[in-house]
Design a protein around this motif. Structure first.
Motif, PDB file in Angstrom:
ATOM      1  N   LEU A  78      -2.215  -3.350  -2.138  1.00 55.56           N
ATOM      2  CA  LEU A  78      -1.957  -3.697  -0.745  1.00 55.56           C
ATOM      3  C   LEU A  78      -1.038  -2.620  -0.187  1.00 55.56           C
ATOM      4  CD1 LEU A  78      -2.105  -5.645   1.692  1.00 55.56           C
ATOM      5  CD2 LEU A  78      -0.079  -6.792   0.735  1.00 55.56           C
ATOM      6  N   VAL A  79      -1.479  -1.896   0.828  1.00 57.71           N
ATOM      7  CA  VAL A  79      -0.700  -0.799   1.385  1.00 57.71           C
ATOM      8  C   VAL A  79      -0.516  -1.031   2.872  1.00 57.71           C
ATOM      9  CG1 VAL A  79      -1.500   0.824  -0.371  1.00 57.71           C
ATOM     10  CG2 VAL A  79      -2.750   0.615   1.783  1.00 57.71           C
ATOM     11  N   ASP A  80       0.611  -0.472   3.383  1.00 58.28           N
ATOM     12  CA  ASP A  80       0.844  -0.582   4.816  1.00 58.28           C
ATOM     13  C   ASP A  80       0.352   0.677   5.512  1.00 58.28           C
ATOM     14  OD1 ASP A  80       2.668   1.376   4.224  1.00 58.28           O
ATOM     15  OD2 ASP A  80       4.429   0.071   4.476  1.00 58.28           O
ATOM     16  N   SER A  81       0.646   0.756   6.792  1.00 59.15           N
ATOM     17  CA  SER A  81       0.142   1.880   7.579  1.00 59.15           C
ATOM     18  C   SER A  81       0.830   3.184   7.221  1.00 59.15           C
ATOM     19  CB  SER A  81       0.312   1.597   9.074  1.00 59.15           C
ATOM     20  OG  SER A  81       1.682   1.348   9.363  1.00 59.15           O
ATOM     21  N   MET A  98      -4.375   4.505  -3.900  1.00 59.37           N
ATOM     22  CA  MET A  98      -5.630   5.020  -4.446  1.00 59.37           C
ATOM     23  C   MET A  98      -6.415   5.847  -3.453  1.00 59.37           C
ATOM     24  SD  MET A  98      -7.029   1.860  -6.796  1.00 59.37           S
ATOM     25  CE  MET A  98      -7.112   0.720  -5.439  1.00 59.37           C
ATOM     26  N   SER A  99      -6.189   5.645  -2.167  1.00 61.07           N
ATOM     27  CA  SER A  99      -6.995   6.348  -1.192  1.00 61.07           C
ATOM     28  C   SER A  99      -6.251   6.453   0.125  1.00 61.07           C
ATOM     29  CB  SER A  99      -8.334   5.634  -0.993  1.00 61.07           C
ATOM     30  OG  SER A  99      -9.097   6.256   0.024  1.00 61.07           O
ATOM     31  N   THR A 100      -6.548   7.480   0.845  1.00 62.72           N
ATOM     32  CA  THR A 100      -6.002   7.631   2.204  1.00 62.72           C
ATOM     33  C   THR A 100      -6.927   6.997   3.237  1.00 62.72           C
ATOM     34  OG1 THR A 100      -7.093   9.786   2.421  1.00 62.72           O
ATOM     35  CG2 THR A 100      -4.821   9.767   1.580  1.00 62.72           C
ATOM     36  N   LEU A 101      -7.914   6.302   2.753  1.00 61.07           N
ATOM     37  CA  LEU A 101      -8.886   5.693   3.647  1.00 61.07           C
ATOM     38  C   LEU A 101      -8.224   4.566   4.425  1.00 61.07           C
ATOM     39  CD1 LEU A 101     -11.919   5.844   4.392  1.00 61.07           C
ATOM     40  CD2 LEU A 101     -12.357   4.145   2.610  1.00 61.07           C
ATOM     41  N   ARG A 102      -8.268   4.638   5.751  1.00 60.99           N
ATOM     42  CA  ARG A 102      -7.668   3.629   6.612  1.00 60.99           C
ATOM     43  C   ARG A 102      -8.721   3.194   7.633  1.00 60.99           C
ATOM     44  NH1 ARG A 102      -4.901   4.088   2.950  1.00 60.99           N
ATOM     45  NH2 ARG A 102      -2.670   4.622   2.825  1.00 60.99           N
ATOM     46  N   PRO A 103      -9.429   2.107   7.375  1.00 57.93           N
ATOM     47  CA  PRO A 103     -10.480   1.681   8.299  1.00 57.93           C
ATOM     48  C   PRO A 103      -9.902   1.320   9.669  1.00 57.93           C
ATOM     49  CG  PRO A 103     -10.668   0.581   6.179  1.00 57.93           C
ATOM     50  CD  PRO A 103      -9.336   1.241   6.196  1.00 57.93           C
ATOM     51  N   PRO A 104     -10.565   1.710  10.731  1.00 55.40           N
ATOM     52  CA  PRO A 104     -10.101   1.323  12.070  1.00 55.40           C
ATOM     53  C   PRO A 104     -10.430  -0.137  12.352  1.00 55.40           C
ATOM     54  CG  PRO A 104     -12.119   2.604  12.222  1.00 55.40           C
ATOM     55  CD  PRO A 104     -11.720   2.603  10.772  1.00 55.40           C
ATOM     56  N   PRO A 108     -13.741  -2.432  10.039  1.00 56.44           N
ATOM     57  CA  PRO A 108     -12.665  -2.811   9.114  1.00 56.44           C
ATOM     58  C   PRO A 108     -13.011  -2.641   7.628  1.00 56.44           C
ATOM     59  CG  PRO A 108     -13.740  -4.756   9.971  1.00 56.44           C
ATOM     60  CD  PRO A 108     -14.342  -3.607  10.710  1.00 56.44           C
ATOM     61  N   VAL A 109     -14.252  -2.373   7.275  1.00 56.88           N
ATOM     62  CA  VAL A 109     -14.640  -2.247   5.872  1.00 56.88           C
ATOM     63  C   VAL A 109     -15.281  -0.887   5.655  1.00 56.88           C
ATOM     64  CG1 VAL A 109     -16.036  -3.165   3.984  1.00 56.88           C
ATOM     65  CG2 VAL A 109     -14.993  -4.724   5.642  1.00 56.88           C
ATOM     66  N   GLN A 110     -14.747  -0.138   4.697  1.00 61.20           N
ATOM     67  CA  GLN A 110     -15.317   1.169   4.355  1.00 61.20           C
ATOM     68  C   GLN A 110     -15.334   1.347   2.842  1.00 61.20           C
ATOM     69  OE1 GLN A 110     -13.418   4.381   6.463  1.00 61.20           O
ATOM     70  NE2 GLN A 110     -14.021   3.619   8.483  1.00 61.20           N
ATOM     71  N   HIS A 111     -16.387   2.030   2.369  1.00 64.42           N
ATOM     72  CA  HIS A 111     -16.561   2.252   0.929  1.00 64.42           C
ATOM     73  C   HIS A 111     -16.463   3.745   0.644  1.00 64.42           C
ATOM     74  CE1 HIS A 111     -17.927  -1.886   0.698  1.00 64.42           C
ATOM     75  NE2 HIS A 111     -18.883  -1.640   1.608  1.00 64.42           N
ATOM     76  N   ARG A 112     -15.952   4.047  -0.541  1.00 66.36           N
ATOM     77  CA  ARG A 112     -15.828   5.457  -0.904  1.00 66.36           C
ATOM     78  C   ARG A 112     -15.620   5.563  -2.412  1.00 66.36           C
ATOM     79  NH1 ARG A 112     -11.511   9.202   2.139  1.00 66.36           N
ATOM     80  NH2 ARG A 112     -13.014   8.822   3.828  1.00 66.36           N
ATOM     81  N   THR A 113     -16.015   6.728  -2.930  1.00 72.65           N
ATOM     82  CA  THR A 113     -15.702   7.081  -4.313  1.00 72.65           C
ATOM     83  C   THR A 113     -14.670   8.197  -4.271  1.00 72.65           C
ATOM     84  OG1 THR A 113     -17.916   6.494  -5.078  1.00 72.65           O
ATOM     85  CG2 THR A 113     -16.621   7.927  -6.499  1.00 72.65           C
ATOM     86  N   GLU A 114     -13.464   7.891  -4.763  1.00 75.89           N
ATOM     87  CA  GLU A 114     -12.362   8.845  -4.750  1.00 75.89           C
ATOM     88  C   GLU A 114     -12.206   9.453  -6.148  1.00 75.89           C
ATOM     89  OE1 GLU A 114     -10.341   9.814  -2.356  1.00 75.89           O
ATOM     90  OE2 GLU A 114     -10.774   8.413  -0.716  1.00 75.89           O
ATOM     91  N   CYS A 115     -12.081  10.781  -6.201  1.00 75.25           N
ATOM     92  CA  CYS A 115     -11.938  11.473  -7.484  1.00 75.25           C
ATOM     93  C   CYS A 115     -10.675  12.330  -7.455  1.00 75.25           C
ATOM     94  CB  CYS A 115     -13.140  12.356  -7.766  1.00 75.25           C
ATOM     95  SG  CYS A 115     -14.667  11.436  -8.021  1.00 75.25           S
ATOM     96  N   SER A 116      -9.961  12.317  -8.553  1.00 65.33           N
ATOM     97  CA  SER A 116      -8.777  13.171  -8.708  1.00 65.33           C
ATOM     98  C   SER A 116      -8.747  13.683 -10.141  1.00 65.33           C
ATOM     99  CB  SER A 116      -7.496  12.395  -8.393  1.00 65.33           C
ATOM    100  OG  SER A 116      -7.295  11.363  -9.357  1.00 65.33           O
ATOM    101  N   PRO A 117      -8.202  14.897 -10.368  1.00 63.78           N
ATOM    102  CA  PRO A 117      -8.169  15.440 -11.739  1.00 63.78           C
ATOM    103  C   PRO A 117      -7.346  14.587 -12.697  1.00 63.78           C
ATOM    104  CG  PRO A 117      -7.739  17.154 -10.084  1.00 63.78           C
ATOM    105  CD  PRO A 117      -7.704  15.843  -9.374  1.00 63.78           C
ATOM    106  N   ARG A 118      -6.358  13.872 -12.166  1.00 67.24           N
ATOM    107  CA  ARG A 118      -5.444  13.122 -13.032  1.00 67.24           C
ATOM    108  C   ARG A 118      -6.016  11.786 -13.467  1.00 67.24           C
ATOM    109  NH1 ARG A 118       0.566  11.094 -11.147  1.00 67.24           N
ATOM    110  NH2 ARG A 118       0.985   9.737 -12.967  1.00 67.24           N
ATOM    111  N   SER A 119      -6.551  11.054 -12.529  1.00 69.02           N
ATOM    112  CA  SER A 119      -6.987   9.694 -12.835  1.00 69.02           C
ATOM    113  C   SER A 119      -8.496   9.493 -12.776  1.00 69.02           C
ATOM    114  CB  SER A 119      -6.317   8.716 -11.871  1.00 69.02           C
ATOM    115  OG  SER A 119      -6.531   9.122 -10.520  1.00 69.02           O
ATOM    116  N   LEU A 146      -6.929  -2.168  -0.860  1.00 66.00           N
ATOM    117  CA  LEU A 146      -7.792  -1.230  -1.594  1.00 66.00           C
ATOM    118  C   LEU A 146      -8.211  -1.898  -2.881  1.00 66.00           C
ATOM    119  CD1 LEU A 146      -5.736   2.080  -1.105  1.00 66.00           C
ATOM    120  CD2 LEU A 146      -7.614   1.194   0.301  1.00 66.00           C
ATOM    121  N   ALA A 147      -9.489  -2.074  -3.073  1.00 67.18           N
ATOM    122  CA  ALA A 147     -10.021  -2.735  -4.275  1.00 67.18           C
ATOM    123  C   ALA A 147     -11.093  -1.858  -4.893  1.00 67.18           C
ATOM    124  CB  ALA A 147     -10.600  -4.102  -3.921  1.00 67.18           C
ATOM    125  N   GLY A 148     -10.957  -1.630  -6.176  1.00 63.93           N
ATOM    126  CA  GLY A 148     -11.958  -0.772  -6.825  1.00 63.93           C
ATOM    127  C   GLY A 148     -11.872  -0.823  -8.334  1.00 63.93           C
TER     128      GLY A 148
END
Length: 459
Positions: A78-81, A98-104, A108-119, A146-148
């Protein structure tokens, strides 16, 4: 350069083309299958993460610092603005947001696959908490769930692509091998035909190529090849026989001429040179006649005649009959106009030979008729002589064949006239044969009429 690299074998060329085409088609299918499977898996995860995120929106601020995972969705935040993580599941507590995704608000619902070298890669859903709840709990400040979950190894480690690539390669290899085997089996009869054709020589044309069963192109090729070999064998046999008979016919006058000349040289006092020259000229004349007839026969068989022209066969018969001289009269009867397409010189030759033979063997008269019947022009030449025995009716058309009666009536003949006539008739797609008659011999010439639905004479 590319032509030298192209395989010379039909089997290899077909196999190469089939292999390349099957590989291209299977690669397209493989890419589509990979995208479909990947999309199917991700859609399923997105649906589960959306359900989990929807459940989390009921969480109230300050009730707990941890979120409870639902099913496979073990990463919850659960993240704030401002990007601060207010609460997280145990698996996501050690992670930054987990993501910088902020649905307007309007989406209000957006899907994405986020990749990072660390995790690594995470399949997640970002859900904007409804405005009513944000006003109640956070004074209207936007908050997000953010749920994933981590991307499955099948996708993350590209195992799906490896499996599909292996399947594509295996199927392409099987298709290529199947093409090689199928084309090879189809070409086995061709190899057998080629091997048999290599055994056939001009001295032995009795061999025939193996003919596979069925009516496909290869079977038709073998059938046509066997027909051609049969015609070649027949032609070679005829030529050998013709050469043998021609040699024999030419040998006698040449030997006689040589003997006469040798006698004149050896016994100049006993041999009158004028008699020798006179006899030699007579022998030379006979040789010239034989050679002329041989050339005529060869010309009719091999040389392309002039283009065919319309000929009134009835008028031609009347003209030839009126030009005949001799003790035996020729009576002509024609029925209407009998037009054919043909070579005038060759047709005159046929009629001249038939009339000459008929006058030579007739007792009192020769009768000639010309009429049309069943799409054919029919010319009959009948004499009232002794006739020809049925067993000899085909022999008389062979080169140099002369019956005893013919030798008696024309000692200087060479037996080529009827052979030339029949060959000329066949060139005109007609026939010449001897048929039954009440008395004497009856020669019947049949040629296709010009207005009949039949092909014209060969030009």
């Amino acid at each position: 350069m590319l032509r030298h690299l192209r395989p010379h074998s039909i089997q290899a060329r077909f196999t190469l083309v089939a292999g390349i085409l099957s590989l291209i088609v299977l690669m397209v299918i493989g890419v589509g299958l990979d995208l479909a499977i990947r999309t199917k898996i991700e859609d399923g995860l997105f649906q589960e993460s959306l359900r989990a995120a929807t459940y989390v929106t009921g969480w109230q601020a300050g009730s707990t610092s941890h979120l409870t995972p639902k099913a496979r969705i073990d990463l919850l935040q659960l993240v704030d603005s401002h990007g601060r993580v207010l609460a997280a599941s145990p698996e996501a507590a050690s992670r930054p947001f987990m993501s910088t995704l902020r649905p307007p608000l309007y989406d209000p619902v957006q899907h994405r696959t986020e990749c990072s070298p660390r995790s690594g890669c995470v399949v997640l859903t970002a859900l904007r908490i409804p405005p009513l709840e944000t006003r109640v709990f956070w004074q209207g400040e936007p908050h997000y769930v953010l749920a994933g979950t981590a991307q499955p190894p099948l996708l993350a480690e590209h195992l799906l692509e490896l499996f599909i690539a292996a399947g594509v390669a295996l199927i392409a290899a099987l298709a290529t091998w199947g093409t090689w085997w199928t084309v090879g089996r189809a070409l086995d009869p061709v190899r057998a035909i080629r091997a048999r054709m290599a055994e056939i020589t001009v001295t032995d044309l009795s061999l025939r190529v193996p003919q596979p069963p069925g009516c496909d192109e290869i079977a038709q090729l073998a059938h046509t090849a066997n027909q051609t070999l049969a015609r070649l064998e027949e032609s070679a046999t005829y030529q050998r026989h013709f050469a043998s008979v021609a040699s024999h016919e030419l040998k006698n006058p040449v030997a006689g001429l040589q003997t006469q000349l040798e006698e004149a040289l050896l016994y100049p006092d006993d041999v009158d040179p004028r008699d020798t020259i006179r006899t030699s000229l007579s022998t030379t004349e006979r040789l010239r006649a034989i050679i002329d007839d041989l050339l005529s026969l060869a010309r009719v068989q091999t040389v392309t005649p002039a283009p065919p022209e319309p000929i009134d066969l009835g008028a031609l018969v009347r003209d030839e009959a009126s030009a005949r001289v001799g003790d035996v009269p020729v009576r002509v009867r024609t029925h209407g106009e009998v037009k054919v397409l043909g070579n005038r010189i060759q047709l005159i030759g046929i009629l001249s030979n038939l009339l000459f033979n008929a006058q030579r063997h007739a007792a009192t008269i020769v009768e000639v008729t010309a009429a049309g019947s069943d799409g054919q022009a029919v010319v009959t030449v009948t004499d009232d002589g002794d006739g020809i025995a049925p067993k000899d009716r085909e022999r008389v058309f062979e080169p140099f064949v002369r019956l005893s009666d013919g030798r008696r009536r024309d000692p200087k003949g060479n037996g080529l006239g009827l052979a030339i006539s029949r060959t000329a008739a066949e060139v005109h797609r007609g026939s010449l044969r001897i048929e039954d008659s009440a008395r004497g011999a009856r020669f019947v010439l049949r040629l296709p009429l010009m207005d009949a639905d039949r092909p014209p004479a060969r030009s």
